[in-house]
Design an enzyme around this catalytic site. Structure first.
Site, PDB file in Angstrom:
ATOM      1  N   TYR A   1       5.341  -4.110   1.813  1.00 19.94           N
ATOM      2  CA  TYR A   1       5.589  -3.347   0.597  1.00 19.94           C
ATOM      3  C   TYR A   1       4.958  -1.957   0.618  1.00 19.94           C
ATOM      4  CZ  TYR A   1       7.916  -6.791  -2.408  1.00 19.94           C
ATOM      5  OH  TYR A   1       8.822  -7.637  -2.988  1.00 19.94           O
ATOM      6  N   GLY A   2       3.892  -1.778   1.367  1.00 26.61           N
ATOM      7  CA  GLY A   2       3.212  -0.489   1.396  1.00 26.61           C
ATOM      8  C   GLY A   2       4.072   0.645   1.928  1.00 26.61           C
TER       9      GLY A   2
ATOM     10  N   CYS B   1       0.028  -9.917  -4.816  1.00 26.64           N
ATOM     11  CA  CYS B   1       0.167  -8.815  -3.871  1.00 26.64           C
ATOM     12  C   CYS B   1      -0.489  -7.595  -4.495  1.00 26.64           C
ATOM     13  CB  CYS B   1       1.645  -8.547  -3.599  1.00 26.64           C
ATOM     14  SG  CYS B   1       1.985  -7.049  -2.652  1.00 26.64           S
TER      15      CYS B   1
ATOM     16  N   CYS C   1      -6.655  -7.711   0.070  1.00 27.01           N
ATOM     17  CA  CYS C   1      -5.266  -8.095   0.323  1.00 27.01           C
ATOM     18  C   CYS C   1      -5.226  -9.612   0.313  1.00 27.01           C
ATOM     19  CB  CYS C   1      -4.797  -7.545   1.671  1.00 27.01           C
ATOM     20  SG  CYS C   1      -3.175  -8.153   2.207  1.00 27.01           S
TER      21      CYS C   1
END
EC number: 5.1.1.3
Length: 268
Positions: free
Chosen positions: A45-46, A77, A185
């Site tokens: 997603y980053g 997340c 994370c």
């Protein structure tokens, strides 16, 4: 929310890291029904544009909530939590719980310094720096962003071994600088023991899993007439066929899940 005794918890992540959060919630609430959706088609997603991420997560989560009548959503997340929570909460009529790096509790424990181990996207995000400014208690905070650690956690879950020498090399910037490190994370608790060893065995590791579980329990039990005593169901979905599916399903079976099902949503 429904007033039945059996509640449905939807846990969402871009990968399997959110299973660390699921485990903490399930430890407190073993009698709930669980749905887990990981959006591996868009992983990581980053690297997604923010507007694309907001639209994608809202569509996927809303569709699964409606289809399965979920009672609560957990966005497991960090990247999605910092970007998508406001729109999700506006669009859904059920509680939405997100993940925040545990800067405050880590700072309260630290005497030397705090390390934040996260993805590159998380360590550079303004939201993270605001957390540090507001809650670091004046303690120095060392930031370390790594996508390789995420991959290592995914590999471990599929039965692969972790290279301690590689891990030590990645974490070297934190050695002898911090006495508490935040696992920023949700993938990282899956390799918590290895991270602890690579940092020399004397650094306290902190993550948000237990706090999230307590929050989910408080929200659900307040809405329940009576807690069920029967073991809940566990279903897991992926937005695309997962990497090393057989190895992954072996691990998931140990957590009580049925094999991964692919969840396709038109227009996403």
């Amino acid at each position: 929310m429904r007033a039945s005794s059996k509640k449905k918890v939807l846990v969402f992540d871009s990968g399997v890291g959110g299973l660390s959060v699921f485990q903490e919630i399930h430890r407190l609430l073993p009698h709930m029904d669980y749905l887990y959706l990981f959006d591996n088609e868009a992983y990581p997603y980053g690297e997604l544009d923010q507007d694309v991420l907001i639209t994608r997560v809202n569509k996927l989560v809303a569709a699964l909530v409606e289809e399965h009548q979920a009672d609560i959503v957990v966005i497991a997340c960090n990247t999605a939590s910092t970007i998508v929570l406001p729109s999700l909460r506006a669009n859904l009529s059920i509680p939405v719980v997100g993940v925040v790096p545990a800067i405050k509790p880590a700072s309260l424990l630290a005497s030397q310094g705090v390390g934040l181990i996260a993805t590159p996207a998380t360590v550079t995000r303004q939201y993270t720096h605001e957390l540090i400014r507001d809650f670091a208690q004046g303690k120095p905070v060392e930031l370390l962003g790594s996508t390789r650690l995420v991959d290592m956690a995914e590999e471990k879950l599929r039965g692969e071994s972790i290279s301690l020498s590689e891990l030590e090399s990645i974490l070297l910037p934190l050695r002898n600088k911090v006495d508490v490190a935040v696992l920023g994370c949700t993938h990282f608790p899956l390799i918590k023991e290895e991270i602890h060893q690579a940092l020399g065995g004397e650094v306290t590791l902190v993550d948000s899993g237990e706090a999230i579980a307590r929050r989910v329990k408080a929200l659900l039990l307040n809405a329940m007439k009576q807690e069920s005593r029967e073991e809940g169901s566990k279903k897991i979905y992926a937005s695309a066929p997962p990497w090393q599916e057989d190895a992954l399903n072996t691990c998931l079976a140990n957590l009580g899940f049925n094999p991964v099902q692919v969840y396709r949503l038109p227009g996403v």
